[in-house]
Structures are given as C-alpha cells and as structure tokens.
Design an enzyme around this catalytic site. Structure first.
Site, PDB file in Angstrom:
ATOM      1  N   SER A 162      -3.215  -2.487  -6.445  1.00  0.00           N
ATOM      2  CA  SER A 162      -3.270  -3.958  -6.488  1.00  0.00           C
ATOM      3  C   SER A 162      -3.146  -4.466  -7.931  1.00  0.00           C
ATOM      4  CB  SER A 162      -4.548  -4.478  -5.828  1.00  0.00           C
ATOM      5  OG  SER A 162      -5.671  -3.866  -6.383  1.00  0.00           O
ATOM      6  N   ASP A 202      -9.468  -2.784 -13.785  1.00  0.00           N
ATOM      7  CA  ASP A 202      -8.151  -2.332 -13.334  1.00  0.00           C
ATOM      8  C   ASP A 202      -6.987  -3.009 -14.080  1.00  0.00           C
ATOM      9  OD1 ASP A 202      -9.604  -0.718 -11.727  1.00  0.00           O
ATOM     10  OD2 ASP A 202      -9.256  -1.846  -9.891  1.00  0.00           O
ATOM     11  N   GLY A 219      -3.694   1.718  -1.707  1.00  0.00           N
ATOM     12  CA  GLY A 219      -5.022   1.738  -1.087  1.00  0.00           C
ATOM     13  C   GLY A 219      -5.712   3.088  -1.212  1.00  0.00           C
TER      14      GLY A 219
END
Ligand code: GLA
Length: 412
Positions: free
Chosen positions: A154, A198, A148
């Site tokens: 993620s 990402d 985070g």
C-alpha cells in the site's frame, strides 16, 4: 481503451527479471495495449519494504528500522487533456474512471482507493495541485511485489503515485511532502490508522542501508548494513491478513488508551514511547490486562530497538539477531499479532536452520516473516524453513533474499 488480461498477483518466490528497465519496458508495452499507444508515457518504480526492528512502534512515536526491497510497484502514466482520470491495474478487473475535477469523496472499496486517496491528499495539500492535474491522466499499475503480505504494497503504490504525479505534472513537492501525501491517502481516505514508517521506508530508502526513523520527531538517518556478512531473507506464510485492518486499528486505539491512562504519571510524555519501565511497573496495574500487555510490548520494544541500533553500528550480528527473535516473541505474546504459521517459520529459521534471528514483519496477523542470516548460511536456513513448513502444512512457502534497495525512481 482495451482491457488487458488480469494477471495473478505476484508471489515472493517468483524469479524476477533483475533488470528493472526490462520489466518496466514490458509494463510500458502493456500500457500501450491498454491505452492505445506508448507515446509520451513515463514509467516509475516504487519499492516495498521489510521492517527489521521496532515492531508496532511507529504510531507510538518510537524508533523503527526498516529497509526497502527490490520488489515493488510499476507505474506507467501519461497526462491527458480532456479532464479524464483512468486507473488500471494488471492484477484486478476493476478500473477507476473519474473526472479530475469531480473526484469521489468516499472510498469505493477497490484497489484504486489508494491512488485516488493520493489525488485527494494532494488537492488538500494545495489547491493549485488539483488545477495542475485538471487535464487528467491514464495510469497503469503493476509490479512484482506480493500484495497484502506485510511488505507494504500500500505504501509502495501510494508513494509511487505521488512520485509519478509530481514528476509528470511538475507539482514541485519536496520529498517529505511526497511521503506525507501518501500517508494522508491511507489515513484519511482508505481508513487505516497507520504510522509513518511505511511511506518513509519506501520514500527515503537507500541501497545497502536501513533507515533509522524516529517516529516522534520524524527525523531519520541511514545506517549501513554489512551485506558481506549478513543477508535478509523473507518468507511468506501465504496466510492472507483478512482481519488485519480491523485488528491493526484496534491496536492503535488500545495503545492510545494505555497512554491516556499513564500520561498523568509522566507529565513530559507526548507519546507512549515516552513512558518508561518505572512508570509502567508502578502504575501498570491500573490498566486492564490487554492494555498492560500492549504497553509492556511498546516500552520493551523501544529499549530493544536502541540495543539493535548499537548492535548494527558495532557489527554485533548475534545481538542484532537476538533482538529480532525477542521482538517476535513479544509481538506474539503481548501484542497478539502473530499466527501459528508465522511462529512455525520463526522457530524453523532460528532453531532448525540457525538463522541469527527472525520475526514477523509489517502488521503481522499473517503475511511474511523476515530472517537475519549470516552470509553463507542462506541455503541451510532456506532448506530448514521450507522443509519444516512443507512438513507441517503440505506446501512450500516462497522465499527471497534482499539487500536494501533505493527509493522511488523513474526508469527509462
Ligand atoms: C503496518 C503499518 C505500519 C506499522 C507496522 C507495524 O505495516 O502500516 O505503520 O505500524 O504495521 O510495525
């Protein structure tokens, strides 16, 4: 199955074992402790990433220039035969336990929504994949990537999961399917309207290179970065991005609304990235003030990212750094996704420490800043940044340096 002690999530400043096989060996040991033995277990590493150029452009179809870092997710996995799926993390108490053929269809609000989302995405891609995985598996996640903090933990866990499942169950995914399944997990199951950057940054990373990814046609190439002349520093504000998901999704919606309003003046345009300055200056007044600021960021950021590309290719580090700092100002003033602590770090890096450039990385709203630093200046910039942050906030922010790592891989 015995429970492992829950570890504190990794910090950027921790010194980490440089030898990945040593770290993954310890992770394999933790798997054995948790699941009874290490026989037949396979271990994988999936990196995180920093984004250097192209802030919030991916979901607008623009170009982005991220690079992977040598911090990431550790995955230890072993197939079962009884149809059970068991997911454990070193950093959380909650464990995921499911029947491989009866997976939950809505998220649980737990960390394992990410790997669970991957399983569902693979089953959507092709029913035969679900059949191949029907025997179930045990998996233990861990790693050395802060969670985070804007370093794409993620995508790291999602791509790592896809990669590991593909290897263990022989799913025969091609590399694009692997990143697309990871993306689908986040979008369709976890519920973030993220762009493609990402998972591509993680999935297609190459050491000492940055990835030039055109998010409109999803093509990419690897551009070399001269790490003899330049360093990438990352420094963590420690500010948790609590509101980030809602705010991020709102930016995506705002950009879509701006594009809807402007596309009638640019019939060829498929994404906001295709709107040019002329259209914006002629018709921007029709947008409300916030939408105009968002669209202005996107239009200028697209131009800036092309300038950065040229500067990278020609080795013009001054221009490269200037582009980075200009990106930060635009994300701060037009995109409203910075915070005071990030602004302090960027100012300290560039004005006090003499970094070539600096900006927030990832979605923003807290998390990390990335700095471009001339080789040899790392110490001076670190001291300026850490000193100023400590003077203002009474704590020393963790800092680390990276050189562009490679994508997910099995580590014996
Ligand atoms: C997050 C998202 C990415 C991208 C960046 C901003 O990291 O997951 O898709 O939009 O923010 O550049």
């Amino acid at each position: 199955m015995s429970s492992l002690p829950t570890l504190t999530p990794p910090s950027l400043g921790e010194s980490v074992a440089t030898d990945l096989s040593e770290s993954l060996g310890a992770h394999r040991g933790a798997f054995a402790q948790c699941f009874g033995s290490a026989g037949g277990v396979r271990t994988f590493f999936s990196p995180g990433r920093v984004n250097l150029f192209g802030g919030h452009l991916d979901y607008n179809g623009g170009p982005v220039l991220p690079t992977a870092i040598d911090r990431g997710t550790f995955v230890a996995i072993r197939a079962r035969e009884d149809g059970e799926v068991r997911m454990v993390s070193r950093f959380a108490e909650a464990e995921g336990r499911f029947k491989a053929t009866e997976l939950p269809v809505s998220p649980r609000g737990e960390w394992y929504d990410y790997p669970l989302g991957v399983l569902l995405a693979l089953a959507r891609l092709d029913e035969s994949m679900a059949e191949r995985m029907a025997g179930g598996f045990d998996v233990l996640f861990g790693g050395n990537l802060p969670v985070g903090a804007g370093l794409s933990s993620s995508a790291s866990i999602c791509v790592g999961t896809t990669f590991a499942l593909d290897a263990v169950f022989g799913l025969g995914l091609d590399p694009v399917q692997r990143v697309e399944a990871a993306l689908d997990a986040e979008r369709s199951f976890v519920g973030v309207k993220c762009g493609i950057m990402d998972p591509y940054a993680v999935g297609f990373a190459r050491p000492k290179h940055v990835l030039w990814l055109d998010c409109k046609d999803e093509t990419f190439e690897h551009l070399p970065m001269d790490f003899d002349r330049v360093s990438i520093g990352v420094v963590d504000t420690g500010i948790q991005r609590r509101l980030a998901r809602g705010e991020f999704n709102r930016r995506v919606t705002e950009c879509a609304a701006a594009f809807d309003a402007l596309r009638i003046y640019a019939p060829e345009a498929r994404v906001l990235r295709d709107i040019n300055r002329a259209v914006l200056s002629e018709h921007g007044y029709e947008l409300d003030a916030d939408l105009l600021r968002r669209a202005t960021h996107v239009v200028e950021e697209v131009e800036r990212t092309f300038v950065a590309r040229e500067a990278l290719l020609s080795g013009d580090l001054e221009t490269l750094g200037r582009c980075m700092t200009e990106t930060h100002a635009s994300l701060r003033d037009r995109y409203d996704c910075s915070c005071e602590e990030l602004d302090v770090l960027v100012h300290a890096a560039t004005e006090l420490g003499g970094a070539l450039g600096a900006r927030l990385t990832g979605a923003g709203f807290g998390g990390c800043a990335v700095m471009l630093i001339a080789a040899g200046d790392e110490q001076r910039v670190s001291e300026a940044v850490v000193g100023e942050y400590e003077r203002r906030y009474g704590r020393r922010p963790p800092i680390a340096f990276f050189q562009g790592d490679e994508g997910p891989r099995e580590i014996a």
